[in-house]
Motif scaffolding. Sequence first.
Motif, PDB file in Angstrom:
ATOM      1  N   MET A  93       0.930  -1.165   0.072  1.00 15.69           N
ATOM      2  CA  MET A  93       0.086  -0.034  -0.047  1.00 15.69           C
ATOM      3  C   MET A  93       0.887   1.231   0.184  1.00 15.69           C
ATOM      4  SD  MET A  93      -2.759  -1.177   2.914  1.00 15.69           S
ATOM      5  CE  MET A  93      -4.004   0.371   2.552  1.00 15.69           C
ATOM      6  N   ASN A  94       0.408   2.383  -0.283  1.00 19.37           N
ATOM      7  CA  ASN A  94       1.162   3.769  -0.328  1.00 19.37           C
ATOM      8  C   ASN A  94       0.489   4.419   0.957  1.00 19.37           C
ATOM      9  OD1 ASN A  94       2.090   6.198  -0.622  1.00 19.37           O
ATOM     10  ND2 ASN A  94       0.914   6.598  -2.500  1.00 19.37           N
ATOM     11  N   ILE A  95       1.317   4.167   2.054  1.00 21.08           N
ATOM     12  CA  ILE A  95       1.117   4.865   3.184  1.00 21.08           C
ATOM     13  C   ILE A  95       1.525   6.369   3.480  1.00 21.08           C
ATOM     14  CG2 ILE A  95       0.969   4.389   5.943  1.00 21.08           C
ATOM     15  CD1 ILE A  95      -0.355   2.208   4.185  1.00 21.08           C
ATOM     16  N   VAL A  96       0.702   7.189   3.698  1.00 27.05           N
ATOM     17  CA  VAL A  96       1.052   8.712   3.842  1.00 27.05           C
ATOM     18  C   VAL A  96       0.977   9.118   5.363  1.00 27.05           C
ATOM     19  CG1 VAL A  96       0.809  10.922   3.042  1.00 27.05           C
ATOM     20  CG2 VAL A  96       0.356   9.128   1.486  1.00 27.05           C
ATOM     21  N   ASP A  97       1.907   9.552   5.925  1.00 23.94           N
ATOM     22  CA  ASP A  97       1.811  10.125   7.277  1.00 23.94           C
ATOM     23  C   ASP A  97       1.026  11.693   7.242  1.00 23.94           C
ATOM     24  OD1 ASP A  97       2.108  10.795   9.772  1.00 23.94           O
ATOM     25  OD2 ASP A  97       4.211  11.142  10.001  1.00 23.94           O
ATOM     26  N   MET A  98      -0.206  11.560   7.828  1.00 25.43           N
ATOM     27  CA  MET A  98      -1.024  12.521   7.804  1.00 25.43           C
ATOM     28  C   MET A  98      -1.917  12.686   9.325  1.00 25.43           C
ATOM     29  SD  MET A  98      -2.536  12.837   4.059  1.00 25.43           S
ATOM     30  CE  MET A  98      -3.058  14.532   4.195  1.00 25.43           C
ATOM     31  N   ALA A  99      -1.834  13.930   9.935  1.00 27.27           N
ATOM     32  CA  ALA A  99      -2.660  14.175  11.035  1.00 27.27           C
ATOM     33  C   ALA A  99      -3.951  13.806  10.476  1.00 27.27           C
ATOM     34  CB  ALA A  99      -2.363  15.584  11.687  1.00 27.27           C
ATOM     35  N   PRO A 100      -5.147  13.509  11.512  1.00 25.89           N
ATOM     36  CA  PRO A 100      -6.388  13.184  11.278  1.00 25.89           C
ATOM     37  C   PRO A 100      -7.198  14.260  10.391  1.00 25.89           C
ATOM     38  CG  PRO A 100      -5.778  12.123  13.273  1.00 25.89           C
ATOM     39  CD  PRO A 100      -4.678  12.841  12.743  1.00 25.89           C
ATOM     40  N   PRO A 101      -7.046  15.591  10.922  1.00 22.51           N
ATOM     41  CA  PRO A 101      -7.758  16.765  10.132  1.00 22.51           C
ATOM     42  C   PRO A 101      -7.273  16.751   8.763  1.00 22.51           C
ATOM     43  CG  PRO A 101      -7.000  17.501  12.428  1.00 22.51           C
ATOM     44  CD  PRO A 101      -6.158  16.111  12.284  1.00 22.51           C
ATOM     45  N   ASP A 102      -5.933  16.537   8.540  1.00 20.44           N
ATOM     46  CA  ASP A 102      -5.522  16.713   7.098  1.00 20.44           C
ATOM     47  C   ASP A 102      -5.921  15.466   6.331  1.00 20.44           C
ATOM     48  OD1 ASP A 102      -4.111  19.319   7.789  1.00 20.44           O
ATOM     49  OD2 ASP A 102      -2.316  18.114   8.390  1.00 20.44           O
ATOM     50  N   GLY A 103      -5.817  14.430   7.029  1.00 22.65           N
ATOM     51  CA  GLY A 103      -6.331  13.249   6.295  1.00 22.65           C
ATOM     52  C   GLY A 103      -7.959  13.110   5.944  1.00 22.65           C
ATOM     53  N   ALA A 104      -8.623  13.668   6.734  1.00 20.19           N
ATOM     54  CA  ALA A 104      -9.981  13.913   6.521  1.00 20.19           C
ATOM     55  C   ALA A 104     -10.543  14.795   5.449  1.00 20.19           C
ATOM     56  CB  ALA A 104     -10.883  14.172   8.025  1.00 20.19           C
ATOM     57  N   ALA A 105      -9.611  16.067   5.391  1.00 18.24           N
ATOM     58  CA  ALA A 105      -9.803  16.842   4.532  1.00 18.24           C
ATOM     59  C   ALA A 105      -9.554  16.130   2.791  1.00 18.24           C
ATOM     60  CB  ALA A 105      -9.020  18.176   4.561  1.00 18.24           C
ATOM     61  N   ALA A 106      -8.285  15.557   2.910  1.00 21.52           N
ATOM     62  CA  ALA A 106      -7.931  14.987   1.717  1.00 21.52           C
ATOM     63  C   ALA A 106      -8.893  13.728   1.427  1.00 21.52           C
ATOM     64  CB  ALA A 106      -6.501  14.331   1.733  1.00 21.52           C
ATOM     65  N   PHE A 107      -9.402  13.203   2.402  1.00 21.73           N
ATOM     66  CA  PHE A 107     -10.354  12.036   2.368  1.00 21.73           C
ATOM     67  C   PHE A 107     -11.595  12.470   1.578  1.00 21.73           C
ATOM     68  CE2 PHE A 107     -13.265   8.512   3.534  1.00 21.73           C
ATOM     69  CZ  PHE A 107     -12.595   7.507   3.031  1.00 21.73           C
ATOM     70  N   ALA A 108     -11.967  13.745   1.948  1.00 25.32           N
ATOM     71  CA  ALA A 108     -13.243  14.195   1.450  1.00 25.32           C
ATOM     72  C   ALA A 108     -13.308  14.534   0.114  1.00 25.32           C
ATOM     73  CB  ALA A 108     -13.745  15.390   2.357  1.00 25.32           C
ATOM     74  N   LEU A 109     -12.007  15.071  -0.541  1.00 27.67           N
ATOM     75  CA  LEU A 109     -11.797  15.417  -1.748  1.00 27.67           C
ATOM     76  C   LEU A 109     -11.625  14.098  -2.569  1.00 27.67           C
ATOM     77  CD1 LEU A 109      -9.288  18.509  -1.040  1.00 27.67           C
ATOM     78  CD2 LEU A 109     -11.781  18.709  -1.616  1.00 27.67           C
ATOM     79  N   GLY A 110     -11.474  13.314  -2.245  1.00 31.71           N
ATOM     80  CA  GLY A 110     -11.386  12.037  -2.967  1.00 31.71           C
ATOM     81  C   GLY A 110      -9.890  11.713  -3.210  1.00 31.71           C
ATOM     82  N   ASN A 111      -8.882  12.526  -2.512  1.00 33.66           N
ATOM     83  CA  ASN A 111      -7.572  12.022  -2.754  1.00 33.66           C
ATOM     84  C   ASN A 111      -6.776  10.991  -1.982  1.00 33.66           C
ATOM     85  OD1 ASN A 111      -7.367  14.478  -4.488  1.00 33.66           O
ATOM     86  ND2 ASN A 111      -7.214  15.940  -2.553  1.00 33.66           N
ATOM     87  N   LEU A 112      -7.539  10.203  -1.348  1.00 32.37           N
ATOM     88  CA  LEU A 112      -7.197   9.016  -0.561  1.00 32.37           C
ATOM     89  C   LEU A 112      -8.303   8.060  -0.596  1.00 32.37           C
ATOM     90  CD1 LEU A 112      -6.215  11.007   2.727  1.00 32.37           C
ATOM     91  CD2 LEU A 112      -4.621   9.949   1.137  1.00 32.37           C
ATOM     92  N   ASP A 113      -7.572   6.744  -0.724  1.00 29.54           N
ATOM     93  CA  ASP A 113      -8.462   5.536  -0.673  1.00 29.54           C
ATOM     94  C   ASP A 113      -8.913   5.052   0.686  1.00 29.54           C
ATOM     95  OD1 ASP A 113      -8.423   5.282  -3.630  1.00 29.54           O
ATOM     96  OD2 ASP A 113      -6.086   4.489  -3.262  1.00 29.54           O
ATOM     97  N   MET A 114      -8.156   5.464   1.666  1.00 28.11           N
ATOM     98  CA  MET A 114      -8.511   4.941   3.205  1.00 28.11           C
ATOM     99  C   MET A 114      -7.798   6.155   3.695  1.00 28.11           C
ATOM    100  SD  MET A 114      -7.303   1.443   5.015  1.00 28.11           S
ATOM    101  CE  MET A 114      -8.070   0.846   6.371  1.00 28.11           C
ATOM    102  N   ALA A 115      -8.457   6.565   5.085  1.00 34.93           N
ATOM    103  CA  ALA A 115      -7.737   7.340   6.042  1.00 34.93           C
ATOM    104  C   ALA A 115      -7.992   7.084   7.403  1.00 34.93           C
ATOM    105  CB  ALA A 115      -8.414   8.699   5.863  1.00 34.93           C
ATOM    106  N   CYS A 116      -7.180   7.190   8.331  1.00 36.75           N
ATOM    107  CA  CYS A 116      -7.411   6.671   9.738  1.00 36.75           C
ATOM    108  C   CYS A 116      -7.282   7.951  10.493  1.00 36.75           C
ATOM    109  CB  CYS A 116      -6.314   5.734  10.256  1.00 36.75           C
ATOM    110  SG  CYS A 116      -6.300   4.404   9.236  1.00 36.75           S
TER     111      CYS A 116
END
Length: 265
Positions: A93-116
Amino acid sequence: MSAAMASGDVQISLSQGVPPFVVATSAGQDLQMVDIAVSYSENDNCVVNASLDITKDNVKELKGKKAAVPIGTAAHYGFLKQMEHFGVDVSTMNIVDMAPPDGAAAFALGNLDMACGWGGSLRRMTEYGNVLLTGAEKEALGILVFDVTSAPASFVAENPELVAKFLAVTAEANAAWNDGSGVAEMLPVIANDAGMDEDATAQTMATFVFPSVEAQLSDAWFGGTAATYMKGVADVFVESGSIDSALDSYAGTINTGPLAAVNDM
């Protein structure tokens, strides 16, 4: 909290996160956890983009997918254990180190397949995807998310009755919340202190569990699982470079004496 206890300014810390507790004890600070303050397995999780139609029945399709994971946190440990459970090799997998608020924003934009993540970030993530395992399913696998009541070992040793009384008061308040008798009185106070409205506070606390004294003393918590979980978190921290080394075992950081004494009060 760890620094305050080390300085002697604070003797008991209520709802200390397990990751900072693990960091402190791994570094040699002589702290003990004496109580499970709150469990929130439903409030810390990984979410898969809804467009992928990936559930726990076809998780291996995450191969090659991009996931935002806050490295060196309990969410990171939970992610690794979930992938281990499903037989997914995270190196694929392509794992990116992102804080949850940043991950949530990118996830909402469709830039991620998964976010934690956790808290409000997790709630936002679930608007765009689905979790693979519920909190209860994760707990059954030993993937815990909880805060503890902690104190310097010397203070607990010198003041066992005082610590037990503190835990008894806490247990009484938890029972009043759990059975509903104290909710009307407590909720406005909690909302005010948290700077949230009551609806948002109620929604957040609906994901919290306050284990009974009996439950805490069982194998599900202090009877074995908690120490195993802490060791797993510590090893992940070492691997990620967050701490230099881990203890061989974290069983010695748990003191059930004061909690067991609550039953005699």
